[in-house]
Design a protein around this motif. Structure first.
Motif, short mmCIF file in Angstrom:
data_model
loop_
_atom_site.label_atom_id
_atom_site.label_comp_id
_atom_site.label_asym_id
_atom_site.label_seq_id
_atom_site.Cartn_x
_atom_site.Cartn_y
_atom_site.Cartn_z
N MET A 186 14.49 -1.12 7.42
CA MET A 186 13.32 -1.57 6.69
C MET A 186 13.80 -2.14 5.35
O MET A 186 14.61 -1.54 4.67
N LYS A 187 13.26 -3.32 5.01
CA LYS A 187 13.67 -3.94 3.75
C LYS A 187 12.47 -4.59 3.07
O LYS A 187 11.42 -4.80 3.69
N ILE A 188 12.64 -4.88 1.80
CA ILE A 188 11.58 -5.51 1.02
C ILE A 188 11.21 -6.84 1.65
O ILE A 188 12.07 -7.62 2.03
N GLY A 189 9.91 -7.06 1.78
CA GLY A 189 9.42 -8.29 2.38
C GLY A 189 8.99 -8.13 3.82
O GLY A 189 8.27 -8.97 4.35
N ASP A 190 9.45 -7.07 4.48
CA ASP A 190 9.04 -6.82 5.87
C ASP A 190 7.54 -6.61 5.95
O ASP A 190 6.93 -6.04 5.04
N LYS A 191 6.97 -7.04 7.06
CA LYS A 191 5.54 -6.84 7.31
C LYS A 191 5.42 -5.88 8.49
O LYS A 191 6.02 -6.10 9.54
N LEU A 192 4.68 -4.78 8.27
CA LEU A 192 4.54 -3.76 9.29
C LEU A 192 3.08 -3.37 9.47
O LEU A 192 2.28 -3.48 8.54
N HIS A 193 2.76 -2.90 10.67
CA HIS A 193 1.43 -2.37 10.92
C HIS A 193 1.43 -0.89 10.56
O HIS A 193 2.45 -0.21 10.72
N GLY A 194 0.30 -0.42 10.10
CA GLY A 194 0.19 0.99 9.74
C GLY A 194 -1.25 1.46 9.82
O GLY A 194 -2.17 0.67 10.05
N THR A 195 -1.41 2.76 9.61
CA THR A 195 -2.73 3.40 9.65
C THR A 195 -2.96 4.13 8.34
O THR A 195 -2.08 4.89 7.89
N VAL A 196 -4.10 3.92 7.73
CA VAL A 196 -4.45 4.60 6.48
C VAL A 196 -4.67 6.08 6.80
O VAL A 196 -5.50 6.44 7.63
N THR A 197 -3.88 6.96 6.14
CA THR A 197 -3.96 8.39 6.40
C THR A 197 -4.57 9.17 5.24
O THR A 197 -4.92 10.33 5.41
N GLY A 198 -4.67 8.55 4.09
CA GLY A 198 -5.25 9.23 2.93
C GLY A 198 -5.63 8.23 1.87
O GLY A 198 -4.98 7.20 1.72
N ILE A 199 -6.71 8.55 1.16
CA ILE A 199 -7.16 7.66 0.09
C ILE A 199 -7.41 8.49 -1.16
O ILE A 199 -8.09 9.51 -1.13
N LYS A 200 -6.82 8.08 -2.24
CA LYS A 200 -7.01 8.69 -3.56
C LYS A 200 -7.51 7.59 -4.50
O LYS A 200 -7.49 6.42 -4.16
N SER A 201 -7.89 7.97 -5.70
CA SER A 201 -8.41 6.98 -6.65
C SER A 201 -7.35 5.97 -7.06
O SER A 201 -7.66 4.85 -7.44
N TYR A 202 -6.08 6.32 -6.97
CA TYR A 202 -4.98 5.45 -7.39
C TYR A 202 -4.37 4.63 -6.26
O TYR A 202 -3.56 3.75 -6.50
N GLY A 203 -4.73 4.93 -5.01
CA GLY A 203 -4.15 4.17 -3.91
C GLY A 203 -4.40 4.81 -2.56
O GLY A 203 -5.10 5.81 -2.44
N ALA A 204 -3.79 4.22 -1.52
CA ALA A 204 -3.97 4.70 -0.16
C ALA A 204 -2.61 4.97 0.48
O ALA A 204 -1.67 4.20 0.32
N PHE A 205 -2.54 6.08 1.21
CA PHE A 205 -1.32 6.44 1.93
C PHE A 205 -1.40 5.86 3.33
O PHE A 205 -2.46 5.87 3.96
N VAL A 206 -0.27 5.35 3.80
CA VAL A 206 -0.24 4.66 5.08
C VAL A 206 0.93 5.18 5.91
O VAL A 206 2.06 5.28 5.42
#
Length: 126
Positions: A1-21
């Motif tokens: 995995m490197k910077i710039g890669d595009k990946l599919h993911g699933t949102v597993t958590g949401i906080k006021s500052y961001g979302a975990f995937v």
């Protein structure tokens, strides 16, 4: 995995500052609220929800903790083909730093002359 890669993911958590995937390759990442979309976001829940399948781009990756910083904004901006802004430079001439290199000796001489005259005026030199 490197910077710039595009990946599919699933949102597993949401906080006021961001979302975990959870990413398709088994790693996890965070989409900071500033990386959800261009512009101000008051509530991240207006854009993302738990279990949502999304395509994200990796903007940073910590090899030690195996966690990624993710972005939706970079993918959004990729879709908008902005015209090249005019910059006040001569980059189209492909001359690089040559004008600076050519001017440097006169700038050095100018600086030394100014330094010497202020030393004489103040009667103090190193």
């Amino acid at each position: 995995m490197k910077i710039g890669d595009k990946l599919h993911g699933t949102v597993t958590g949401i906080k006021s500052y961001g979302a975990f995937v959870a990413l398709e390759n088994g790693t996890t990442g965070l989409i900071h609220i500033s990386e959800v979309k261009t512009g101000y976001i008051d509530d991240i829940n207006d854009f993302l929800e738990l279990g949502q399948e999304i395509l994200v781009q990796i903007v940073d990756y910590d090899e030690f903790s195996h966690k990624a910083s993710l972005s939706l904004r970079t993918l959004e901006e990729e879709k908008h083909h902005l015209s090249h802004r005019h910059r006040f430079s001569d980059s189209r001439l492909k001359i690089g730093f040559k004008p600076l290199k050519d001017a440097l000796p006169s700038w050095i001489e100018e600086g030394l002359t100014s330094f010497k005259s202020s030393c004489l005026r103040l009667k103090y030199c190193l």
